[in-house]
Design a protein around this motif. Structure first.
Motif, PDB file in Angstrom:
ATOM      1  N   ARG A 191       0.865  -1.204   0.000  1.00  0.00           N
ATOM      2  CA  ARG A 191       0.000   0.000   0.000  1.00  0.00           C
ATOM      3  C   ARG A 191       0.890   1.239   0.000  1.00  0.00           C
ATOM      4  O   ARG A 191       1.536   1.543   0.996  1.00  0.00           O
ATOM      5  CB  ARG A 191      -0.910  -0.019   1.227  1.00  0.00           C
ATOM      6  N   VAL A 192       0.877   1.956  -1.114  1.00  0.00           N
ATOM      7  CA  VAL A 192       1.780   3.104  -1.268  1.00  0.00           C
ATOM      8  C   VAL A 192       1.066   4.438  -1.024  1.00  0.00           C
ATOM      9  O   VAL A 192       1.701   5.483  -1.026  1.00  0.00           O
ATOM     10  CB  VAL A 192       2.453   3.103  -2.660  1.00  0.00           C
ATOM     11  N   PHE A 355     -13.397   9.966   3.940  1.00  0.00           N
ATOM     12  CA  PHE A 355     -13.128   9.334   2.653  1.00  0.00           C
ATOM     13  C   PHE A 355     -11.713   8.756   2.700  1.00  0.00           C
ATOM     14  O   PHE A 355     -10.738   9.487   2.855  1.00  0.00           O
ATOM     15  CB  PHE A 355     -13.252  10.376   1.530  1.00  0.00           C
ATOM     16  N   ASP A 356     -11.636   7.424   2.610  1.00  0.00           N
ATOM     17  CA  ASP A 356     -10.331   6.744   2.636  1.00  0.00           C
ATOM     18  C   ASP A 356      -9.898   6.424   1.211  1.00  0.00           C
ATOM     19  O   ASP A 356     -10.704   5.929   0.410  1.00  0.00           O
ATOM     20  CB  ASP A 356     -10.428   5.413   3.387  1.00  0.00           C
ATOM     21  N   HIS A 357      -8.660   6.699   0.918  1.00  0.00           N
ATOM     22  CA  HIS A 357      -8.113   6.373  -0.404  1.00  0.00           C
ATOM     23  C   HIS A 357      -6.814   5.590  -0.224  1.00  0.00           C
ATOM     24  O   HIS A 357      -5.843   6.118   0.313  1.00  0.00           O
ATOM     25  CB  HIS A 357      -7.853   7.663  -1.196  1.00  0.00           C
ATOM     26  N   TRP A 358      -6.864   4.321  -0.627  1.00  0.00           N
ATOM     27  CA  TRP A 358      -5.669   3.465  -0.583  1.00  0.00           C
ATOM     28  C   TRP A 358      -5.270   3.118  -2.004  1.00  0.00           C
ATOM     29  O   TRP A 358      -6.129   2.975  -2.877  1.00  0.00           O
ATOM     30  CB  TRP A 358      -5.944   2.130   0.126  1.00  0.00           C
ATOM     31  N   TRP A 359      -4.001   2.936  -2.205  1.00  0.00           N
ATOM     32  CA  TRP A 359      -3.483   2.485  -3.519  1.00  0.00           C
ATOM     33  C   TRP A 359      -2.469   1.385  -3.215  1.00  0.00           C
ATOM     34  O   TRP A 359      -1.453   1.633  -2.562  1.00  0.00           O
ATOM     35  CB  TRP A 359      -2.859   3.665  -4.252  1.00  0.00           C
ATOM     36  N   LEU A 360      -2.836   0.175  -3.626  1.00  0.00           N
ATOM     37  CA  LEU A 360      -1.949  -0.975  -3.427  1.00  0.00           C
ATOM     38  C   LEU A 360      -1.394  -1.377  -4.787  1.00  0.00           C
ATOM     39  O   LEU A 360      -2.164  -1.517  -5.748  1.00  0.00           O
ATOM     40  CB  LEU A 360      -2.717  -2.159  -2.833  1.00  0.00           C
ATOM     41  N   VAL A 361      -0.093  -1.550  -4.861  1.00  0.00           N
ATOM     42  CA  VAL A 361       0.502  -1.851  -6.169  1.00  0.00           C
ATOM     43  C   VAL A 361       1.239  -3.184  -6.159  1.00  0.00           C
ATOM     44  O   VAL A 361       1.734  -3.648  -5.128  1.00  0.00           O
ATOM     45  CB  VAL A 361       1.482  -0.744  -6.641  1.00  0.00           C
TER      46      VAL A 361
END
Ligand code: FES
Ligand SMILES: [Fe+2]
Length: 445
Positions: A191-192, A355-361
């Motif tokens: 999770r970046v 509002f949650d914003h996750w970005w998993l790469v």
């Protein structure tokens, strides 16, 4: 954590399988669900106590005693890694006199200590020590416990449900969504980006926004050159229990795109995979460009470090799929990672939310930076610190800022006596289906 056989969907799939269309009733969508604090309190009971929520990422809790806290409505929930490797979830409330036993977002403990009178709890939530134990008629040690709630781990995420009688997560999601989410092997991702914003609208205004793509050409014109967001090119599917899925072919322009000649950023995106977009003149060739890029990614992915391409279906190499796991878990999957875009209700104010914003790469060999999904600067490929921001003061990235700007305007309009219910085209039927399922939960005993 039990290891699971990795799932691969058939590689030749060109799009997700179309589901049978259920009939919708055409319920009217009333304003009170967005504006009334009384409705919000009923919703917290009727909806939020009965659904599966995502509490965190599994790798945040690797060792026994590692824990996270997460919040839904009035509840704070503690997730704790157990000695046997499983995870348990407890309501964050002391059985002595009700204090929250921790306010930390995460940590590692031998025992939890309540900050008020010092009761101590083990990882299984049992009271193991209290001051002045001899002064109790019956000692709480070994008897009093934190209130445990359902917890499970899936797709590299930790889920919890406040309803002790809830169906298991896989049954809640259904077989199709479970296998599609499994196929992304999120367990291997990092999770970046991990942001929470205070937002000035009801949470459902944001889920509605993700349940339709009708607004894309107006609100996000910068996506038109490389994502086919017109309803004629997309596919929308409704699933039982209020979930839905939208499929958006990418690496091709939308029909709205104004030119016959492919421009930026798609030209450069194609070039990066050795494909010359000038060979694709005229809109009838655009879907061939997408397929050429799929072929190239299939061929060159491994040698360029994109090892995850080996287990992706053709459409998963280029396209975007948005799942909305009822009620609020918007999971957007792209070729190289997964976003969680999740509005959570404010506990007391109907016109606010988090509002949650996750970005998993996916990790790519040799890659230390990765493009931001939200139009911001590139991000380092390392586990991100959680950031708490106020919408309007800091950017959440271009696309999210655009969506949240309209959320505030819509919230204001919905409070007007001039609001007469929605008037929606067929392509917005995911919004209708969502609200009909919401109505069912609100009406059920
Ligand atoms: S309230 Fe927790 S020890 Fe008293
Ligand atoms: Fe949007």
């Amino acid at each position: 954590m039990t290891a699971r056989e990795p799932i691969t969907l058939p590689l030749e799939l060109d799009r997700p399988p179309k589901q049978a269309e259920p009939a919708l009733r055409g319920d009217s969508i009333t304003a009170d669900r967005y504006t009334s604090n009384e409705y919000l309190q009923r919703e917290l009971e009727q909806v939020w106590r009965r659904v599966w929520n995502i509490g965190g990422v599994s790798y945040q809790m690797t060792e026994p005693g590692d824990y996270l806290t997460t919040e839904i409505g009035h509840e704070s929930v503690i997730l704790v890694r157990q000695a046997d490797g499983s995870a348990k979830a407890f309501l964050n409330v002391c059985p002595h006199r009700g204090t929250r036993i921790t306010d930390a977002a995460e940590g590692a403990v031998e025992r939890f200590h309540c900050p008020y009178h010092g009761w101590q709890f083990d990882w299984e939530g049992t009271v193991v020590a209290v001051p002045d134990e001899e002064d109790f008629r019956e000692s709480p040690c070994g008897r009093a416990r934190l209130h445990e709630v359902l917890c499970c781990e899936r797709f590299g995420l930790i889920w919890y449900n406040l309803d002790a009688k809830a169906v298991p997560l896989e049954e809640f999601l259904g077989e199709q969504i479970t296998s599609e989410l499994d196929s992304h092997r999120m367990e291997a991702m990092v999770r970046v980006l991990d942001i929470t914003a205070d937002a000035e609208s009801n949470w459902k205004i944001i889920t509605d926004n993700f349940n339709e793509a009708y607004h894309v050409k107006v609100l996000h014109p910068e996506l038109i050159p490389y994502i086919a967001a017109d309803y004629q090119d997309c596919q929308f599917d409704l699933f039982p229990r209020g979930h839905n899925r939208g499929w958006f072919p990418a690496f091709m322009p939308s029909q709205q795109y104004g030119s016959e000649v492919i421009g930026e950023p798609l030209k450069t995106m194609a070039q990066a995979w050795g494909v010359d977009s000038d060979d694709y003149q005229g809109r009838e060739t655009w879907s061939d460009l997408r397929i050429s890029i799929q072929k190239s990614k299939r061929e060159l992915g491994a040698e360029r470090g994109f090892l995850h391409y080996a287990y992706r279906s053709n459409y998963q190499l280029t396209d975007y799929v948005i799942y909305n796991i009822f009620p609020n878990n918007v999971i957007t999957v792209g070729p190289d990672g997964v976003q969680l875009l999740r509005p959570r209700p404010h506990p007391t104010q109907a016109d606010r939310c988090y509002f949650d914003h996750w970005w998993l790469v996916n990790r790519v060999d040799g890659q230390t930076m990765t493009p931001s999904p939200a139009g911001g600067p590139d991000l380092p490929v390392t586990d991100a610190e959680h950031e708490y921001v106020t919408y309007g003061e800091q950017t959440l990235g271009t696309t999210a800022d655009q969506d949240l700007s309209i959320a505030k305007a819509q919230q204001a309009g919905l409070a007007s006596s001039g609001f007469q219910g929605f008037w929606m085209p067929n392509q917005e039927r995911r919004v209708q289906a969502f609200h009909e399922h919401l109505n069912d939960l609100m009406a059920s005993p």
